[in-house]
Design a protein around this motif. Structure first.
Motif, PDB file in Angstrom:
ATOM      1  N   ALA A  68      -1.941  -0.697   1.872  1.00  0.00           N
ATOM      2  CA  ALA A  68      -0.739  -1.395   1.040  1.00  0.00           C
ATOM      3  C   ALA A  68       0.351  -0.512   1.183  1.00  0.00           C
ATOM      4  CB  ALA A  68      -1.340  -1.983  -0.118  1.00  0.00           C
ATOM      5  N   VAL A  69       1.587  -1.076   0.786  1.00  0.00           N
ATOM      6  CA  VAL A  69       2.645  -0.301   0.543  1.00  0.00           C
ATOM      7  C   VAL A  69       3.126  -0.586  -0.711  1.00  0.00           C
ATOM      8  CG1 VAL A  69       4.979   0.395   1.090  1.00  0.00           C
ATOM      9  CG2 VAL A  69       3.132   0.397   2.850  1.00  0.00           C
ATOM     10  N   ILE A  70       3.059   0.012  -1.887  1.00  0.00           N
ATOM     11  CA  ILE A  70       3.853  -0.274  -3.003  1.00  0.00           C
ATOM     12  C   ILE A  70       5.232   0.259  -3.405  1.00  0.00           C
ATOM     13  CG2 ILE A  70       1.568  -1.025  -3.931  1.00  0.00           C
ATOM     14  CD1 ILE A  70       1.801   1.594  -5.699  1.00  0.00           C
ATOM     15  N   ASP A  71       5.963  -0.249  -4.217  1.00  0.00           N
ATOM     16  CA  ASP A  71       7.196   0.503  -4.839  1.00  0.00           C
ATOM     17  C   ASP A  71       6.614   1.017  -6.284  1.00  0.00           C
ATOM     18  OD1 ASP A  71       9.351   1.079  -6.193  1.00  0.00           O
ATOM     19  OD2 ASP A  71      10.545  -0.514  -5.627  1.00  0.00           O
ATOM     20  N   ARG A  72       6.410   2.343  -6.392  1.00  0.00           N
ATOM     21  CA  ARG A  72       5.714   2.870  -7.367  1.00  0.00           C
ATOM     22  C   ARG A  72       6.741   2.521  -8.778  1.00  0.00           C
ATOM     23  NH1 ARG A  72       8.056   8.171  -8.326  1.00  0.00           N
ATOM     24  NH2 ARG A  72       9.703   8.695  -6.589  1.00  0.00           N
ATOM     25  N   THR A  73       8.099   2.178  -8.576  1.00  0.00           N
ATOM     26  CA  THR A  73       8.760   2.209  -9.747  1.00  0.00           C
ATOM     27  C   THR A  73       8.682   0.870 -10.498  1.00  0.00           C
ATOM     28  OG1 THR A  73      10.622   1.001  -8.488  1.00  0.00           O
ATOM     29  CG2 THR A  73      10.878   3.278  -8.774  1.00  0.00           C
ATOM     30  N   GLN A  74       7.813  -0.391  -9.748  1.00  0.00           N
ATOM     31  CA  GLN A  74       7.318  -1.366 -10.261  1.00  0.00           C
ATOM     32  C   GLN A  74       6.285  -1.134 -11.463  1.00  0.00           C
ATOM     33  OE1 GLN A  74       6.078  -3.887  -6.977  1.00  0.00           O
ATOM     34  NE2 GLN A  74       8.089  -4.962  -7.061  1.00  0.00           N
TER      35      GLN A  74
ATOM     36  N   GLU B  96      15.866   9.660  -8.426  1.00  0.00           N
ATOM     37  CA  GLU B  96      17.355  10.076  -8.557  1.00  0.00           C
ATOM     38  C   GLU B  96      17.835  11.197  -7.534  1.00  0.00           C
ATOM     39  OE1 GLU B  96      15.501  12.282 -11.754  1.00  0.00           O
ATOM     40  OE2 GLU B  96      15.381  10.482 -11.171  1.00  0.00           O
ATOM     41  N   TRP B  97      16.646  11.910  -7.178  1.00  0.00           N
ATOM     42  CA  TRP B  97      17.076  13.125  -6.360  1.00  0.00           C
ATOM     43  C   TRP B  97      16.799  12.621  -4.843  1.00  0.00           C
ATOM     44  CZ3 TRP B  97      13.007  16.138  -9.731  1.00  0.00           C
ATOM     45  CH2 TRP B  97      13.437  16.359 -10.732  1.00  0.00           C
ATOM     46  N   GLY B  98      16.244  11.336  -4.419  1.00  0.00           N
ATOM     47  CA  GLY B  98      15.953  11.139  -3.410  1.00  0.00           C
ATOM     48  C   GLY B  98      14.503  10.752  -2.787  1.00  0.00           C
ATOM     49  N   PHE B  99      13.564  11.297  -3.842  1.00  0.00           N
ATOM     50  CA  PHE B  99      12.216  10.926  -3.519  1.00  0.00           C
ATOM     51  C   PHE B  99      11.983   9.677  -3.388  1.00  0.00           C
ATOM     52  CE2 PHE B  99      10.215  14.568  -6.336  1.00  0.00           C
ATOM     53  CZ  PHE B  99      10.755  15.566  -5.597  1.00  0.00           C
ATOM     54  N   ALA B 100      10.881   9.253  -2.358  1.00  0.00           N
ATOM     55  CA  ALA B 100      10.872   7.827  -1.883  1.00  0.00           C
ATOM     56  C   ALA B 100      10.047   7.053  -3.215  1.00  0.00           C
ATOM     57  CB  ALA B 100       9.915   8.012  -0.755  1.00  0.00           C
ATOM     58  N   LYS B 101      10.552   5.673  -3.040  1.00  0.00           N
ATOM     59  CA  LYS B 101      10.002   4.949  -3.990  1.00  0.00           C
ATOM     60  C   LYS B 101       8.613   4.311  -3.403  1.00  0.00           C
ATOM     61  CE  LYS B 101      14.071   2.658  -5.907  1.00  0.00           C
ATOM     62  NZ  LYS B 101      14.829   1.541  -6.045  1.00  0.00           N
ATOM     63  N   ASN B 102       8.556   4.251  -1.914  1.00  0.00           N
ATOM     64  CA  ASN B 102       7.240   3.470  -1.620  1.00  0.00           C
ATOM     65  C   ASN B 102       6.126   4.613  -1.229  1.00  0.00           C
ATOM     66  OD1 ASN B 102       8.699   0.943  -1.525  1.00  0.00           O
ATOM     67  ND2 ASN B 102       9.146   1.174   0.751  1.00  0.00           N
ATOM     68  N   VAL B 103       5.118   4.007  -1.641  1.00  0.00           N
ATOM     69  CA  VAL B 103       3.891   4.938  -1.720  1.00  0.00           C
ATOM     70  C   VAL B 103       3.018   3.896  -0.776  1.00  0.00           C
ATOM     71  CG1 VAL B 103       1.826   5.928  -2.828  1.00  0.00           C
ATOM     72  CG2 VAL B 103       4.102   5.734  -3.584  1.00  0.00           C
ATOM     73  N   ARG B 104       2.261   4.590   0.436  1.00  0.00           N
ATOM     74  CA  ARG B 104       1.337   4.044   1.206  1.00  0.00           C
ATOM     75  C   ARG B 104      -0.179   4.430   0.459  1.00  0.00           C
ATOM     76  NH1 ARG B 104      -0.915   5.756   6.671  1.00  0.00           N
ATOM     77  NH2 ARG B 104      -2.102   4.035   7.284  1.00  0.00           N
ATOM     78  N   LEU B 105      -0.865   3.274   0.128  1.00  0.00           N
ATOM     79  CA  LEU B 105      -2.190   3.379  -0.351  1.00  0.00           C
ATOM     80  C   LEU B 105      -3.156   3.107   0.909  1.00  0.00           C
ATOM     81  CD1 LEU B 105      -1.579   1.567  -3.491  1.00  0.00           C
ATOM     82  CD2 LEU B 105      -1.824   3.945  -3.328  1.00  0.00           C
ATOM     83  N   ILE B 106      -4.248   3.779   1.231  1.00  0.00           N
ATOM     84  CA  ILE B 106      -5.148   3.636   1.903  1.00  0.00           C
ATOM     85  C   ILE B 106      -6.484   3.512   1.255  1.00  0.00           C
ATOM     86  CG2 ILE B 106      -6.278   4.462   3.907  1.00  0.00           C
ATOM     87  CD1 ILE B 106      -3.099   5.927   3.360  1.00  0.00           C
ATOM     88  N   ALA B 107      -7.236   2.503   1.424  1.00  0.00           N
ATOM     89  CA  ALA B 107      -8.638   2.285   0.783  1.00  0.00           C
ATOM     90  C   ALA B 107      -9.678   2.229   1.781  1.00  0.00           C
ATOM     91  CB  ALA B 107      -8.357   1.215  -0.304  1.00  0.00           C
ATOM     92  N   GLN B 108     -10.551   3.163   1.789  1.00  0.00           N
ATOM     93  CA  GLN B 108     -11.772   3.106   2.841  1.00  0.00           C
ATOM     94  C   GLN B 108     -12.832   2.725   1.631  1.00  0.00           C
ATOM     95  OE1 GLN B 108     -10.893   7.373   4.108  1.00  0.00           O
ATOM     96  NE2 GLN B 108     -13.239   7.173   4.051  1.00  0.00           N
ATOM     97  N   ILE B 109     -13.385   1.626   1.964  1.00  0.00           N
ATOM     98  CA  ILE B 109     -14.512   1.279   0.808  1.00  0.00           C
ATOM     99  C   ILE B 109     -15.882   0.863   1.599  1.00  0.00           C
ATOM    100  CG2 ILE B 109     -14.903  -0.652  -1.102  1.00  0.00           C
ATOM    101  CD1 ILE B 109     -12.152  -0.397  -1.695  1.00  0.00           C
ATOM    102  N   GLU B 110     -17.046   1.243   0.906  1.00  0.00           N
ATOM    103  CA  GLU B 110     -18.302   0.545   1.290  1.00  0.00           C
ATOM    104  C   GLU B 110     -18.822   0.500   0.175  1.00  0.00           C
ATOM    105  OE1 GLU B 110     -20.448   2.648   4.581  1.00  0.00           O
ATOM    106  OE2 GLU B 110     -18.574   2.990   5.712  1.00  0.00           O
ATOM    107  N   ALA B 111     -19.581  -0.678   0.331  1.00  0.00           N
ATOM    108  CA  ALA B 111     -20.520  -1.185  -0.951  1.00  0.00           C
ATOM    109  C   ALA B 111     -21.929  -1.422  -0.238  1.00  0.00           C
ATOM    110  CB  ALA B 111     -19.689  -2.381  -1.642  1.00  0.00           C
ATOM    111  N   VAL B 112     -22.790  -1.197  -1.136  1.00  0.00           N
ATOM    112  CA  VAL B 112     -24.473  -1.428  -0.817  1.00  0.00           C
ATOM    113  C   VAL B 112     -24.837  -2.483  -1.670  1.00  0.00           C
ATOM    114  CG1 VAL B 112     -26.715  -0.341  -0.834  1.00  0.00           C
ATOM    115  CG2 VAL B 112     -24.532   1.337  -0.564  1.00  0.00           C
ATOM    116  N   LYS B 113     -25.355  -3.521  -0.875  1.00  0.00           N
ATOM    117  CA  LYS B 113     -25.947  -4.691  -1.466  1.00  0.00           C
ATOM    118  C   LYS B 113     -27.009  -4.466  -2.319  1.00  0.00           C
ATOM    119  CE  LYS B 113     -27.612  -9.434   0.011  1.00  0.00           C
ATOM    120  NZ  LYS B 113     -27.882 -10.230   0.906  1.00  0.00           N
ATOM    121  N   GLN B 114     -26.859  -4.843  -3.558  1.00  0.00           N
ATOM    122  CA  GLN B 114     -27.925  -4.601  -4.603  1.00  0.00           C
ATOM    123  C   GLN B 114     -29.124  -5.689  -4.847  1.00  0.00           C
ATOM    124  OE1 GLN B 114     -27.366  -1.660  -6.987  1.00  0.00           O
ATOM    125  NE2 GLN B 114     -26.326  -1.785  -4.755  1.00  0.00           N
TER     126      GLN B 114
END
Length: 191
Positions: A159-165, A173-191
């Protein structure tokens, strides 16, 4: 007529019970689950980091095509490979880990493409603020783990989020990007 209505009500009740019985619980496997973030640095490079401490659970009904995810990350476990940068990320300038040590995501909707999860929508809580985020699945699969002898489901999401939200305004104000790319690799084990 009354007998037909009673039979229909009984069938509906039975069907509801069967559908609920197909929902399975899964525990996040911390050795195969990571959330990383990427943010541009003045258009010259990309800063990357991850959260090393995480926990969570998944409720998943493949037949009913529904699911629920609750996962949290410890902001004090940020790891970029550079201790001084980690310390700055944890400071009040950015993640404010002392005041807001927990970052969490709780889903409220799974979208399927055939039998595969194609996106997961929910609420991200960061810096004490909660807002909607949709993670798109780059891949998703369930398999029988030969080592654990249990079903494991997981995928690679982004997902891409606007961190300022969420009030993370440092450096904008110095020009750092607002948008941050989040990468989630998830594995879950059946209980």
């Amino acid at each position: 007529m009354r007998t037909s209505l009673i039979a229909l009500a009984a069938a509906a009740t039975l069907a509801t019970g069967i559908a609920q019985a197909e929902t399975a619980s899964y525990a996040i496997d911390p050795t195969h689950t990571f959330v990383t973030f990427e943010i541009g640095h003045f258009g010259a490079a990309v800063n990357r980091g991850r959260f090393d401490k995480k926990e969570g659970s998944v409720q998943f009904d493949r037949a009913g095509k529904t699911g629920k995810v609750e996962i949290s990350f410890d902001a004090t476990s940020i790891n970029t490979g550079t201790p001084a940068f980690d310390k700055h990320l944890q400071s009040a300038d950015l993640f404010n880990a002392a005041q807001h040590p927990k970052i969490s995501f709780a889903s409220d909707k799974f979208v399927f493409n055939g039998d595969k999860v194609s996106e997961v929508s929910g609420q991200l809580t960061l810096l004490g603020k909660t807002g909607p985020v949709t993670f798109k699945a780059n891949q998703f699969n369930c398999y029988q783990s030969p080592m654990l002898k249990r079903e494991v489901c997981g995928g690679d999401f982004e997902a891409v989020i606007d961190r300022t939200q969420w009030g993370m305004n440092y450096g904008v104000e110095w020009g750092f990007a607002k948008n941050v790319r989040l990468i989630a690799q998830i594995e879950a084990v059946k209980q």
